[in-house]
Design a protein around this motif. Structure first.
Motif, short mmCIF file in Angstrom:
data_model
loop_
_atom_site.label_atom_id
_atom_site.label_comp_id
_atom_site.label_asym_id
_atom_site.label_seq_id
_atom_site.Cartn_x
_atom_site.Cartn_y
_atom_site.Cartn_z
N THR A 37 0.60 -1.08 -0.31
CA THR A 37 0.24 -0.04 0.01
C THR A 37 0.52 1.37 0.16
O THR A 37 2.46 1.26 0.53
N PRO A 38 0.30 1.84 -0.75
CA PRO A 38 0.94 3.70 -0.83
C PRO A 38 1.41 4.87 0.36
O PRO A 38 2.98 4.58 0.38
N GLU A 39 0.84 4.24 1.54
CA GLU A 39 1.58 4.16 2.67
C GLU A 39 2.76 3.81 3.45
O GLU A 39 3.54 4.54 4.43
N SER A 76 8.47 6.44 11.38
CA SER A 76 7.96 6.70 9.51
C SER A 76 8.03 8.27 10.60
O SER A 76 8.08 8.53 8.85
N HIS A 77 7.63 8.74 10.62
CA HIS A 77 7.71 9.98 10.87
C HIS A 77 8.73 10.62 10.36
O HIS A 77 9.26 11.96 9.49
N ALA A 78 10.12 9.91 10.15
CA ALA A 78 11.22 10.74 9.68
C ALA A 78 11.93 11.94 10.09
O ALA A 78 12.67 12.58 8.94
N CYS A 79 11.57 12.31 11.36
CA CYS A 79 11.90 13.92 11.35
C CYS A 79 13.88 13.94 11.41
O CYS A 79 14.21 13.43 12.18
N VAL A 80 14.47 14.76 10.96
CA VAL A 80 15.22 14.77 10.73
C VAL A 80 16.34 15.04 11.84
O VAL A 80 17.35 14.25 12.44
N TYR A 81 15.92 16.08 13.01
CA TYR A 81 16.77 15.72 14.01
C TYR A 81 16.11 15.06 15.71
O TYR A 81 16.45 14.87 16.26
N CYS A 82 15.56 13.15 14.78
CA CYS A 82 14.83 13.19 16.04
C CYS A 82 16.20 12.02 16.92
O CYS A 82 17.62 11.51 15.73
N ARG A 138 2.91 5.89 11.69
CA ARG A 138 1.87 5.06 10.46
C ARG A 138 1.88 3.30 10.85
O ARG A 138 0.59 3.08 10.20
N ALA A 139 2.61 3.16 11.10
CA ALA A 139 2.51 1.17 11.73
C ALA A 139 1.42 0.91 12.54
O ALA A 139 0.65 0.39 12.68
N GLU A 140 1.37 1.57 13.24
CA GLU A 140 -0.17 1.40 14.33
C GLU A 140 -1.26 1.48 13.85
O GLU A 140 -2.15 0.80 14.44
#
Ligand code: SF4
Length: 354
Positions: A37-39, A76-82, A138-140
């Motif tokens: 799926t796209p997401e 997957s929220h992929a925040c650059v600063y995480c 998103r996995a949730e």
């Protein structure tokens, strides 16, 4: 968590799931799946069975809680600063793109938590969630672990808090309301700024700031007070007085019960990834950052104090606080003290910048 604390998940995936590269961690460690799926395109889920999900925060930590539950690793929220990026290296996974796309899922988290909460040894301490990576990423949407986790905590009237950037939390609104009827529940949403262009590049996998503020608004309308962790404030990109004002004004308009600013910090793992991003998107700022963070992971105290003061003044001006209409009695922001004033964050904390 280490891989040796995990055993293979023998369950079958449904829908578009398919088994993938198990060799990554050794054939007996995990089952890895991708979904068409796209997401979920480009993301691999490593399904594991955890032996324990209640994690004790190390004694030396400055966290305001002792126990956490983290059903996922990687985000997957992929925040650059995480700054949770570094934790992926403990699993021999890449801390850059790998952190964004290689997601570890503790598929048995609800059942293990039910068992642990029922143990005589468990004292009913506060449990914090969303402190390492986002439990409403998103996995949730696919794995649906949080309803079982919230229900288990509710059954034992065990206090808990959730910090998230995920609008998916509204799916569990009814469960949260039920939990708040029997125990202390704290919800905080993380919104560091409202600049849409900045959001698109630095937090590319997250719901837009406006959508997150809609979550704050909706929770408030349902009688659930929600604080905002204004994190991170990004030097030279979101710290202009006009930007701070716009952000605090939007937070106030959403009905937040508190606002807690937190300046960007750059620990190993996050630092390299963020600085590479800065070089691509804002090359003229690289030298200024090298100077501002010359002493280590944190911006200088004078800078942190200035941001804290400005945000607190704006919060006062806009009337943010738990006495606002709609603030719930039983619910306070995740990890925050039950005080009337926003938490003093002039000292850096070790919260993941959700
Ligand atoms: S900062 Fe939070 S939401 Fe963003 S990638 Fe890290 S854990 Fe996920």
């Amino acid at each position: 968590m280490r891989w040796e604390n995990l055993t293979v998940d023998s369950g079958e995936s449904g829908g578009h799931g398919r088994a993938a590269d198990t060799a990554l961690f050794g054939a007996d460690a995990v089952v890895s799946r991708t979904f068409d799926t796209p997401e979920f395109r480009g993301i691999t889920f490593h399904e594991v069975r955890a032996r324990s999900v209640l994690n004790r925060v190390p004694g030396a930590s400055r966290m305001p809680f002792e126990w956490t539950v983290n059903p996922y690793r990687g985000c997957s929220h992929a925040c650059v600063y995480c700054f949770a990026r570094k934790t992926h290296s403990y699993l021999d996974l890449d801390t850059g793109i790998g952190f964004d796309t290689q997601i570890v899922v503790k598929v048995n988290a609800p059942e293990v938590l039910r068992r642990q909460l029922a143990s005589r040894r468990w004292q009913g301490d506060h449990v914090a969630m969303g402190t390492n990576v986002d439990c409403y990423q998103r996995a949730e949407g696919r794995y649906r672990l949080m309803p079982g986790i919230i229900s288990a905590l509710t059954k034992h009237a065990n206090p808990f808090s959730i910090l998230t950037k995920g609008t998916l939390i509204l799916r569990d609104l009814d469960l949260l309301v039920r939990a708040a009827a029997v125990t202390d529940v704290g919800i905080s949403v993380s919104v560091g700024f409202t600049d849409t262009e900045l959001w698109r590049t630095v937090e590319p996998g997250t719901p837009a700031p406006e959508r997150r503020l809609d979550v704050v608004r909706t929770l408030g309308e349902q009688g659930i007070g929600c604080g905002v962790l204004m994190a991170p404030v990004i030097p030279f990109l979101s710290d202009d007085p006009a930007q701070l004002r716009a952000t605090v004004r939007a937070i106030a308009a959403a009905g937040a019960t508190s606002v807690t600013p937190l300046v960007l910090h750059l620990r190993p793992g996050a630092r390299e990834w963020f600085m590479a991003w800065l070089g691509r998107h804002h090359p003229h700022l690289v030298r200024r950052y090298e100077r501002l963070y010359a002493e280590g992971a944190y911006a200088p105290k004078w800078y942190q104090r200035r941001i804290t003061r400005q945000v607190h003044e704006l919060a006062q001006e806009y009337g943010i606080g738990p006495t606002r209409a709609g603030a719930a009695r039983r619910i306070r922001p995740a990890g925050a003290p039950p005080a009337a004033e926003p938490a003093d964050v002039s000292e850096p904390t070790q919260l993941t910048l959700l």
